[in-house]
Design a protein around this motif. Structure first.
Motif, PDB file in Angstrom:
ATOM      1  N   GLN A  74       0.671  -1.354  -0.004  1.00 38.85           N
ATOM      2  CA  GLN A  74      -0.026  -0.001  -0.075  1.00 38.85           C
ATOM      3  C   GLN A  74       0.824   1.306  -0.089  1.00 38.85           C
ATOM      4  OE1 GLN A  74      -3.365  -0.574  -0.036  1.00 38.85           O
ATOM      5  NE2 GLN A  74      -2.897  -2.812  -0.010  1.00 38.85           N
ATOM      6  N   MET A  75       2.121   1.220   0.206  1.00 35.25           N
ATOM      7  CA  MET A  75       2.939   2.311   0.483  1.00 35.25           C
ATOM      8  C   MET A  75       3.729   2.787  -0.867  1.00 35.25           C
ATOM      9  SD  MET A  75       4.985   1.233   3.759  1.00 35.25           S
ATOM     10  CE  MET A  75       4.324   1.439   5.547  1.00 35.25           C
ATOM     11  N   ALA A  76       3.885   4.083  -0.940  1.00 40.10           N
ATOM     12  CA  ALA A  76       4.715   4.679  -2.301  1.00 40.10           C
ATOM     13  C   ALA A  76       6.105   4.241  -1.715  1.00 40.10           C
ATOM     14  CB  ALA A  76       4.678   6.179  -2.064  1.00 40.10           C
ATOM     15  N   ALA A  77       7.121   4.224  -2.776  1.00 38.90           N
ATOM     16  CA  ALA A  77       8.615   3.906  -2.194  1.00 38.90           C
ATOM     17  C   ALA A  77       9.105   4.595  -1.063  1.00 38.90           C
ATOM     18  CB  ALA A  77       9.517   3.933  -3.700  1.00 38.90           C
ATOM     19  N   ARG A  78       8.701   5.918  -1.043  1.00 41.48           N
ATOM     20  CA  ARG A  78       9.505   6.649  -0.268  1.00 41.48           C
ATOM     21  C   ARG A  78       8.850   6.841   1.363  1.00 41.48           C
ATOM     22  NH1 ARG A  78       5.368  10.605   0.558  1.00 41.48           N
ATOM     23  NH2 ARG A  78       4.181  11.013  -1.177  1.00 41.48           N
ATOM     24  N   GLU A  79       7.755   5.942   1.552  1.00 43.14           N
ATOM     25  CA  GLU A  79       7.133   5.724   2.703  1.00 43.14           C
ATOM     26  C   GLU A  79       7.448   4.328   3.336  1.00 43.14           C
ATOM     27  OE1 GLU A  79       2.695   7.664   1.710  1.00 43.14           O
ATOM     28  OE2 GLU A  79       3.084   5.250   1.352  1.00 43.14           O
ATOM     29  N   LYS A  80       8.268   3.727   2.410  1.00 40.61           N
ATOM     30  CA  LYS A  80       8.734   2.361   3.199  1.00 40.61           C
ATOM     31  C   LYS A  80       9.730   2.462   4.313  1.00 40.61           C
ATOM     32  CE  LYS A  80       7.225  -0.062  -1.024  1.00 40.61           C
ATOM     33  NZ  LYS A  80       7.242  -0.697  -2.171  1.00 40.61           N
ATOM     34  N   TYR A  81      10.317   3.526   4.515  1.00 47.25           N
ATOM     35  CA  TYR A  81      10.855   3.751   5.522  1.00 47.25           C
ATOM     36  C   TYR A  81      10.687   3.253   6.877  1.00 47.25           C
ATOM     37  CZ  TYR A  81       8.640   7.781   6.961  1.00 47.25           C
ATOM     38  OH  TYR A  81       7.464   8.511   7.229  1.00 47.25           O
ATOM     39  N   GLN A  82       9.214   3.150   6.827  1.00 51.86           N
ATOM     40  CA  GLN A  82       8.395   2.852   8.137  1.00 51.86           C
ATOM     41  C   GLN A  82       8.847   1.371   8.537  1.00 51.86           C
ATOM     42  OE1 GLN A  82       4.154   3.870   7.781  1.00 51.86           O
ATOM     43  NE2 GLN A  82       5.078   5.928   6.578  1.00 51.86           N
ATOM     44  N   VAL A  83       9.057   0.736   7.275  1.00 50.86           N
ATOM     45  CA  VAL A  83       9.279  -0.667   7.772  1.00 50.86           C
ATOM     46  C   VAL A  83      10.996  -1.021   7.696  1.00 50.86           C
ATOM     47  CG1 VAL A  83       9.017  -3.133   6.292  1.00 50.86           C
ATOM     48  CG2 VAL A  83       6.981  -1.535   6.510  1.00 50.86           C
ATOM     49  N   PHE A  84      11.407  -0.213   6.949  1.00 52.11           N
ATOM     50  CA  PHE A  84      12.896  -0.447   6.584  1.00 52.11           C
ATOM     51  C   PHE A  84      14.070   0.481   7.042  1.00 52.11           C
ATOM     52  CE2 PHE A  84      11.323  -2.518   2.167  1.00 52.11           C
ATOM     53  CZ  PHE A  84      11.461  -3.769   2.806  1.00 52.11           C
ATOM     54  N   SER A  85      13.579   1.515   7.743  1.00 53.76           N
ATOM     55  CA  SER A  85      14.640   2.105   8.498  1.00 53.76           C
ATOM     56  C   SER A  85      14.723   1.815   9.802  1.00 53.76           C
ATOM     57  CB  SER A  85      14.517   3.787   8.107  1.00 53.76           C
ATOM     58  OG  SER A  85      13.448   4.234   8.941  1.00 53.76           O
ATOM     59  N   GLN A  86      16.034   2.009  10.421  1.00 55.53           N
ATOM     60  CA  GLN A  86      16.143   2.130  11.960  1.00 55.53           C
ATOM     61  C   GLN A  86      16.113   0.722  12.512  1.00 55.53           C
ATOM     62  OE1 GLN A  86      17.718   4.796  12.054  1.00 55.53           O
ATOM     63  NE2 GLN A  86      16.640   6.248  10.739  1.00 55.53           N
ATOM     64  N   THR A  87      16.025  -0.136  11.643  1.00 54.00           N
ATOM     65  CA  THR A  87      15.916  -1.411  12.241  1.00 54.00           C
ATOM     66  C   THR A  87      17.173  -1.955  13.020  1.00 54.00           C
ATOM     67  OG1 THR A  87      16.806  -2.376  10.032  1.00 54.00           O
ATOM     68  CG2 THR A  87      14.546  -2.234  10.322  1.00 54.00           C
ATOM     69  N   HIS A  88      18.341  -1.460  13.065  1.00 51.95           N
ATOM     70  CA  HIS A  88      19.089  -1.817  13.961  1.00 51.95           C
ATOM     71  C   HIS A  88      18.952  -1.644  15.375  1.00 51.95           C
ATOM     72  CE1 HIS A  88      20.489   2.246  13.471  1.00 51.95           C
ATOM     73  NE2 HIS A  88      21.338   2.117  14.547  1.00 51.95           N
ATOM     74  N   PHE A  89      18.166  -0.697  15.497  1.00 51.66           N
ATOM     75  CA  PHE A  89      17.721  -0.354  17.072  1.00 51.66           C
ATOM     76  C   PHE A  89      16.895  -1.589  17.383  1.00 51.66           C
ATOM     77  CE2 PHE A  89      18.648   4.082  15.559  1.00 51.66           C
ATOM     78  CZ  PHE A  89      19.542   4.281  16.336  1.00 51.66           C
ATOM     79  N   ALA A  90      16.056  -2.050  16.673  1.00 53.21           N
ATOM     80  CA  ALA A  90      15.071  -3.020  17.087  1.00 53.21           C
ATOM     81  C   ALA A  90      15.381  -4.510  16.786  1.00 53.21           C
ATOM     82  CB  ALA A  90      13.649  -2.705  16.671  1.00 53.21           C
ATOM     83  N   TYR A  91      15.885  -4.735  16.063  1.00 50.77           N
ATOM     84  CA  TYR A  91      16.152  -6.382  15.522  1.00 50.77           C
ATOM     85  C   TYR A  91      17.689  -6.823  15.805  1.00 50.77           C
ATOM     86  CZ  TYR A  91      11.555  -4.965  13.467  1.00 50.77           C
ATOM     87  OH  TYR A  91      10.336  -4.599  13.299  1.00 50.77           O
ATOM     88  N   PRO A  92      17.629  -7.774  16.715  1.00 48.93           N
ATOM     89  CA  PRO A  92      18.968  -8.272  16.920  1.00 48.93           C
ATOM     90  C   PRO A  92      19.808  -8.581  15.642  1.00 48.93           C
ATOM     91  CG  PRO A  92      17.651  -9.059  18.442  1.00 48.93           C
ATOM     92  CD  PRO A  92      16.718  -8.292  17.434  1.00 48.93           C
ATOM     93  N   TRP A  93      19.036  -9.448  14.456  1.00 52.29           N
ATOM     94  CA  TRP A  93      19.785  -9.660  13.345  1.00 52.29           C
ATOM     95  C   TRP A  93      20.219  -8.515  12.508  1.00 52.29           C
ATOM     96  CZ3 TRP A  93      17.886  -8.338   8.466  1.00 52.29           C
ATOM     97  CH2 TRP A  93      16.765  -7.835   8.477  1.00 52.29           C
ATOM     98  N   VAL A  94      19.820  -7.388  12.779  1.00 53.09           N
ATOM     99  CA  VAL A  94      20.377  -6.172  11.901  1.00 53.09           C
ATOM    100  C   VAL A  94      21.562  -5.429  12.767  1.00 53.09           C
ATOM    101  CG1 VAL A  94      19.829  -3.747  10.884  1.00 53.09           C
ATOM    102  CG2 VAL A  94      17.998  -5.435  10.978  1.00 53.09           C
ATOM    103  N   TYR A  95      21.203  -5.507  14.089  1.00 57.99           N
ATOM    104  CA  TYR A  95      22.345  -4.994  14.914  1.00 57.99           C
ATOM    105  C   TYR A  95      23.582  -5.872  14.803  1.00 57.99           C
ATOM    106  CZ  TYR A  95      25.030  -4.437  18.942  1.00 57.99           C
ATOM    107  OH  TYR A  95      26.188  -4.197  20.127  1.00 57.99           O
TER     108      TYR A  95
END
Ligand code: AKG
Length: 283
Positions: free
Chosen positions: A53-74
Motif C-alpha cells: 500500500q506504500m509509495a517507495a518513499r514511505e517504506k522507511y516505516q518498515v525498513f529504516s532504523q531496524t538496527h535499534f529494534a532487531y538483533p539480526w540487523v544489530y
C-alpha cells in the motif's frame, strides 16, 4: 573472500577522502549473508501487505532504523569487519546513528534520485560515513548505487523535494542543477561486500530492470563529537570505543523478543526519529 580484519590501508583511506567513496570492502561471510537474507525476507514478508500500500518513499516505516529494534540487523551494524573499516575513516569511537534498507525487487520501479545526504541530516561536523552493505549482487542491471567522484568537496548543491511515488528517498529529494552523469561510477558489489560513501557525495541509483533483487542496508556511522541540530535529543548506539560527549541518547543493543514486540519497538523508534530528521517534511 573475507579476512580477519577489514581495516583500510592508508591508500584506501586517502582514496576515500579524495573521491568520497570506496568499494568493494568484503565484510560478511557466506553463513552471515545467508542468515541476513533469511531474516530480511522474513521481515519483509511479515510486512508485505503494508508495503504493497506504500509509495517507495514511505517504506522507511518498515525498513529504516531496524538496527535499534532487531538483533539480526544489530549484528550487521556492529560487525567487526564493518566497524574496522569505519574506524579507519572515523577513528576509534563510533556511533551507529541511522540505518535504511534500500530494496528493489524485480519489477519494482523504485529508484533513488541524485542527492546529497548532508542537506537534511543537520549533522556537524560532517564526521559521518555511510556503509552500504549488500546481501545480494548489486550491479547496473539491478540498480546498484552510483556516485559522482569528488563531489563531496563541492559546496552544497540546491535540492528540490518532489515526493515522487517511485523515489525511495523520504522527500523524493533531487539535485536541482544538472548532474554530469557521464562521470558516474557504478558501485558494483558481490553479496557480503560493502561500499563506503561520504555524507556530501552526490549519489543515486536507477530502477531494477533485472530479475535479481537488489537488497542492501545503508548504515550511517558518526563520531560522538558530532552534533545533530534537532528538536529532540537524537538517539544513536555506541558500537565501538567510548562516547565522552553525550550529544546523543545512547540506545542499548536490541534483544530477542517476539516479532510483534520488536515491531512495536521499531515503530516507536521510527516515530521518534521522524520527529527529528523529518521536521518540515510533508506527511
Ligand atoms: O541504495 C541506493 O540506491 C541509495 C542509497 C542512498 O541514497 C544512501 O545510502 O545514502
Amino acid at each position: 573472500m573475507t579476512t580477519a580484519t577489514s581495516s583500510l590501508s592508508p591508500d584506501q583511506v586517502r582514496r576515500f577522502e579524495q573521491d568520497g567513496y570506496l568499494f568493494p570492502v568484503p565484510v560478511l561471510d557466506e553463513a552471515e549473508i545467508k542468515a541476513g537474507m533469511t531474516a530480511f525476507m522474513a521481515h519483509k514478508t511479515r510486512h508485505d501487505a503494508r508495503l504493497a500500500q506504500m509509495a517507495a518513499r514511505e517504506k522507511y516505516q518498515v525498513f529504516s532504523q531496524t538496527h535499534f529494534a532487531y538483533p539480526w540487523v544489530y549484528r550487521i551494524a556492529s560487525h567487526p569487519r564493518v566497524l574496522d573499516a569505519v574506524e579507519s575513516v572515523l577513528g576509534p569511537n563510533v556511533l551507529a546513528w541511522d540505518s535504511n534498507w534500500f530494496v528493489k525487487m524485480p519489477g519494482e520501479k523504485t529508484y533513488v534520485s541524485w542527492h546529497q545526504d548532508g542537506t537534511y541530516w543537520n549533522l556537524n561536523p560532517p564526521s559521518v560515513v555511510s556503509a552500504w552493505i549488500s546481501l545480494e549482487r548489486a550491479f547496473p542491471g539491478n540498480g546498484c548505487m552510483r556516485v559522482i567522484p569528488g563531489t563531496h568537496t563541492k559546496p552544497r548543491l540546491p535540492q528540490r523535494e518532489t515526493y515522487a511515488t517511485d523515489n525511495a528517498l523520504s522527500r523524493g529529494q533531487e539535485i536541482a542543477v544538472e548532474v554530469d552523469e557521464a562521470r558516474a561510477v557504478d558501485l558494483v558489489l558481490a553479496p557480503g561486500e560493502m561500499s563506503l560513501h561520504h555524507i556530501w557525495i552526490v549519489h543515486g541509483s536507477n530502477a531494477n530492470t533485472s530479475n535479481v533483487p537488489r537488497i542492501g542496508i545503508a548504515i550511517r556511522y558518526v563520531k560522538p563529537e558530532v552534533v545533530q541540530d534537532s528538536p529532540l535529543k537524537p538517539i544513536a548506539m555506541l558500537v565501538r570505543g567510548r562516547d565522552d560527549h553525550g550529544h546523543f541518547e545512547l540506545q542499548r543493543p536490541p534483544t530477542e523478543q517476539s516479532p510483534d514486540a520488536m515491531d512495536a519497538t521499531h515503530r516507536e523508534i521510527v516515530a521518534r526519529i521522524r520527529a527529528t530528521v523529518m521536521k518540515n517534511a510533508k506527511a
